[in-house]
Design an enzyme around this catalytic site. Structure first.
Site, PDB file in Angstrom:
ATOM      1  N   GLY A  83       0.755  -1.236   0.001  1.00 11.68           N
ATOM      2  CA  GLY A  83       0.026   0.093   0.160  1.00 11.68           C
ATOM      3  C   GLY A  83       0.755   1.355   0.137  1.00 11.68           C
ATOM      4  N   THR A  84       0.288   2.372  -0.330  1.00  9.24           N
ATOM      5  CA  THR A  84       0.751   3.869  -0.585  1.00  9.24           C
ATOM      6  C   THR A  84       1.519   4.401   0.883  1.00  9.24           C
ATOM      7  OG1 THR A  84      -1.271   4.610  -0.478  1.00  9.24           O
ATOM      8  CG2 THR A  84      -0.285   4.246  -2.585  1.00  9.24           C
ATOM      9  N   GLY A 136     -11.660   8.421  -4.516  1.00  7.34           N
ATOM     10  CA  GLY A 136     -11.545   9.023  -3.088  1.00  7.34           C
ATOM     11  C   GLY A 136     -11.901  10.299  -2.995  1.00  7.34           C
ATOM     12  N   ASN A 163      -9.576  13.263  -4.756  1.00 12.12           N
ATOM     13  CA  ASN A 163      -8.013  13.234  -4.259  1.00 12.12           C
ATOM     14  C   ASN A 163      -7.267  12.765  -5.226  1.00 12.12           C
ATOM     15  OD1 ASN A 163      -5.559  12.844  -3.055  1.00 12.12           O
ATOM     16  ND2 ASN A 163      -6.408  10.880  -1.584  1.00 12.12           N
ATOM     17  N   HIS A 311       2.116  -4.727 -43.280  1.00  8.60           N
ATOM     18  CA  HIS A 311       1.535  -4.459 -44.629  1.00  8.60           C
ATOM     19  C   HIS A 311      -0.078  -4.598 -44.471  1.00  8.60           C
ATOM     20  CE1 HIS A 311       5.219  -6.501 -45.562  1.00  8.60           C
ATOM     21  NE2 HIS A 311       4.964  -7.511 -44.653  1.00  8.60           N
TER      22      HIS A 311
HETATM   23  P1  TTP Z   1      -2.139   2.115  -7.379  1.00  9.17           P
HETATM   24  O1  TTP Z   1      -2.477   2.581  -8.850  1.00  9.17           O
HETATM   25  O2  TTP Z   1      -3.270   1.770  -6.705  1.00  9.17           O
HETATM   26  O3  TTP Z   1      -1.588   0.530  -7.546  1.00  9.17           O
HETATM   27  P2  TTP Z   1      -0.734  -0.224  -8.716  1.00  9.17           P
HETATM   28  O4  TTP Z   1       0.254   0.843  -9.440  1.00  9.17           O
HETATM   29  O5  TTP Z   1       0.118  -1.272  -8.089  1.00  9.17           O
HETATM   30  O6  TTP Z   1      -1.576  -0.554  -9.918  1.00  9.17           O
HETATM   31  P3  TTP Z   1      -2.888  -1.723  -9.712  1.00  9.17           P
HETATM   32  O7  TTP Z   1      -3.872  -1.080  -8.743  1.00  9.17           O
HETATM   33  O8  TTP Z   1      -3.567  -1.641 -10.846  1.00  9.17           O
HETATM   34  O9  TTP Z   1      -2.289  -2.864  -9.325  1.00  9.17           O
HETATM   35  O10 TTP Z   1      -1.009   2.651  -6.775  1.00  9.17           O
HETATM   36  C1  TTP Z   1      -0.897   4.298  -6.781  1.00  9.17           C
HETATM   37  C2  TTP Z   1       0.580   4.588  -6.795  1.00  9.17           C
HETATM   38  O11 TTP Z   1       1.220   4.274  -5.601  1.00  9.17           O
HETATM   39  C3  TTP Z   1       1.276   4.102  -7.973  1.00  9.17           C
HETATM   40  O12 TTP Z   1       1.922   4.999  -8.557  1.00  9.17           O
HETATM   41  C4  TTP Z   1       1.972   2.917  -7.401  1.00  9.17           C
HETATM   42  C5  TTP Z   1       2.311   3.290  -5.876  1.00  9.17           C
HETATM   43  N1  TTP Z   1       2.150   2.199  -5.162  1.00  9.17           N
HETATM   44  C6  TTP Z   1       3.405   1.834  -4.316  1.00  9.17           C
HETATM   45  O13 TTP Z   1       4.534   2.429  -4.624  1.00  9.17           O
HETATM   46  N2  TTP Z   1       3.469   0.854  -3.346  1.00  9.17           N
HETATM   47  C7  TTP Z   1       2.295   0.284  -3.291  1.00  9.17           C
HETATM   48  O14 TTP Z   1       2.201  -0.516  -2.402  1.00  9.17           O
HETATM   49  C8  TTP Z   1       1.152   0.652  -4.087  1.00  9.17           C
HETATM   50  C9  TTP Z   1      -0.220  -0.471  -3.762  1.00  9.17           C
HETATM   51  C10 TTP Z   1       1.036   1.470  -4.892  1.00  9.17           C
END
Ligand code: TTP
Length: 398
Positions: A83-84, A136, A163, A311
């Protein structure tokens, strides 16, 4: 402003294009997607980039090196994509003790808006949409200038400001990164935003332009956006009988043969060959060493490095991965007879693209037999093959 760029995700919704590369490395005009984000960030005031890498990270490191657009670049590794918030936590040891920006490496932002974000910290970028229910959504104060919270995909949205995933957090947020798992099982940066909204005043900065590039048709939209900014420049070898109209870039080392018509905006990269007698229409990227041959029409499409349509073919509103080869007379459908938006399978779910015109998505090394017909919205996995004369109506053929 020290800026964390998130680029560790697996990009599962973008498959098959991300089967062999990180989503932020997908081509958008003349550079990878994340390089547009990084350039915009630096122009807006990023003094240093910390790129969080994980999935297919080598190419990211190779591209950005240890300096990009005049600012130093460091890397943080997120070994598991949890996750982020977890991604930012991976970068936290490298932050100095000031405020910090976080940007998604798979989103495009406009420079003026990002500058406003950096100048109004702590802040979150907001974007107004008609239907926010799939995003979001920000809670805001009466005049929409202050964010007071955020809610994911609400049935009853508190505002129509979504967001953008662009934030500047106060220094104190460095100790707020340990969040619990969300309903979908991820550690989310929006929980850190929630906390920031309760502990301090967070500006909701309205973004003029923003694009989240999560699904294949959004990569086409990213190219459409960035191709609008190209200026005519013809440095390749262009036959005197070719007709180049509008903002077209033919890079040095590209060849355009007799009888070719190219309508801008379009970019023909180094080593690519077009023609004889081909028709390249607007919003097309022909990447390095790609080939568009005799009597081929390509429109609003991306041909990645080394892709060949040799082609008698039509390719519309489509994305062809690296080294794809379309056999002679392969034809793409990009419009439904009932005029409805084209639908595509994304992670097994039929999803509307919102586009009246959308063709096909081919992973790297796809090869079609001669006279293959590809239906609207078809995706072909990397390395897929079709037989001569085959009609492909369905998704994800291997
Ligand atoms: P997402 O677009 O939510 O995740 P993703 O890029 O893996 O794509 P998908 O949902 O199609 O599998 O992520 C938002 C941003 O955060 C993107 O720039 C990737 C980054 N991110 C990370 O760096 N680490 C993580 O664990 C996750 C989930 C996302």
């Amino acid at each position: 402003m020290q800026t964390i760029l998130l680029a560790a995700g697996q990009g599962t919704r973008m498959r098959p294009l991300t089967e062999q590369r990180a989503k932020p490395m997908l081509p958008v005009v003349d550079k990878p997607l994340a390089a547009h984000t990084a350039t915009t960030a630096v122009n807006a005031g990023a003094s240093r980039l910390i790129i969080v890498v994980g999935y297919e990270s080598e190419a990211v490191r190779e591209y950005f090196g240890d300096e990009y657009a005049g600012v130093p670049v460091d890397y943080a590794v997120q070994s598991e994509q949890r996750g982020t918030a977890d991604a930012v936590r991976a970068a936290e040891p490298q932050l100095d003790d000031g405020p910090f920006a976080v940007l998604n490496g798979d989103a495009l932002y406009d420079e003026a808006s990002l500058t406003q974000l950096f100048e109004n910290a702590p802040a979150v970028g907001s974007y107004r949409v008609d239907d926010p229910t799939q995003y979001g959504v920000l809670y805001t104060d009466e005049d929409d200038t202050r964010a007071t919270g955020v809610i994911e995909k609400p049935a009853d949205p508190p505002s129509n400001l979504i967001n953008t995933g662009a934030y500047v957090f106060p220094a104190a947020a460095q100790s707020w990164l340990e969040v619990g798992e969300s309903e979908r099982g991820e550690l989310e940066l929006t929980d850190v935003l929630e906390r920031a909204c309760t502990e301090t005043t967070v500006s909701a900065v309205p973004f003029e332009r923003w694009l989240d590039v999560g699904r294949p048709w959004e990569l086409l939209e990213a190219n459409e956006w960035k191709l609008e900014g190209v200026s005519r420049s013809l440095d390749g070898e262009i036959h005197e009988d070719a007709n180049i109209r509008g903002n077209v870039v033919v890079e040095e080392g590209a060849t355009v043969d007799a009888g070719v018509v190219i309508e801008g905006p379009a970019l023909i990269r180094e080593g690519a060959t077009v023609g004889p007698n081909a028709y390249v229409r607007g919003h097309t990227l022909i990447a390095r060493n790609a080939t568009v041959g005799h009597s081929v029409e390509v429109k609003n499409s991306i041909l990645m490095d080394g892709a060949t349509v040799g082609h008698l073919s039509y390719v519309g509103d489509s994305i062809l991965g690296r080294d794809v080869n379309f056999g002679a007379n392969t034809t793409v459908a990009n419009l439904r007879h009932d005029d409805e938006s084209v639908r595509v399978q994304v992670k097994g779910e039929e999803t509307t693209t919102g586009r009246r015109k959308f063709g096909v998505v081919c992973g790297d090394d796809v090869k079609t037999g001669i006279q293959t017909s590809l239906n609207v919205g078809v995706k072909l996995a990397s390395g897929a093959r079709t037989k001569p004369g085959e009609v492909v109506l369905e998704e994800n053929r291997n």
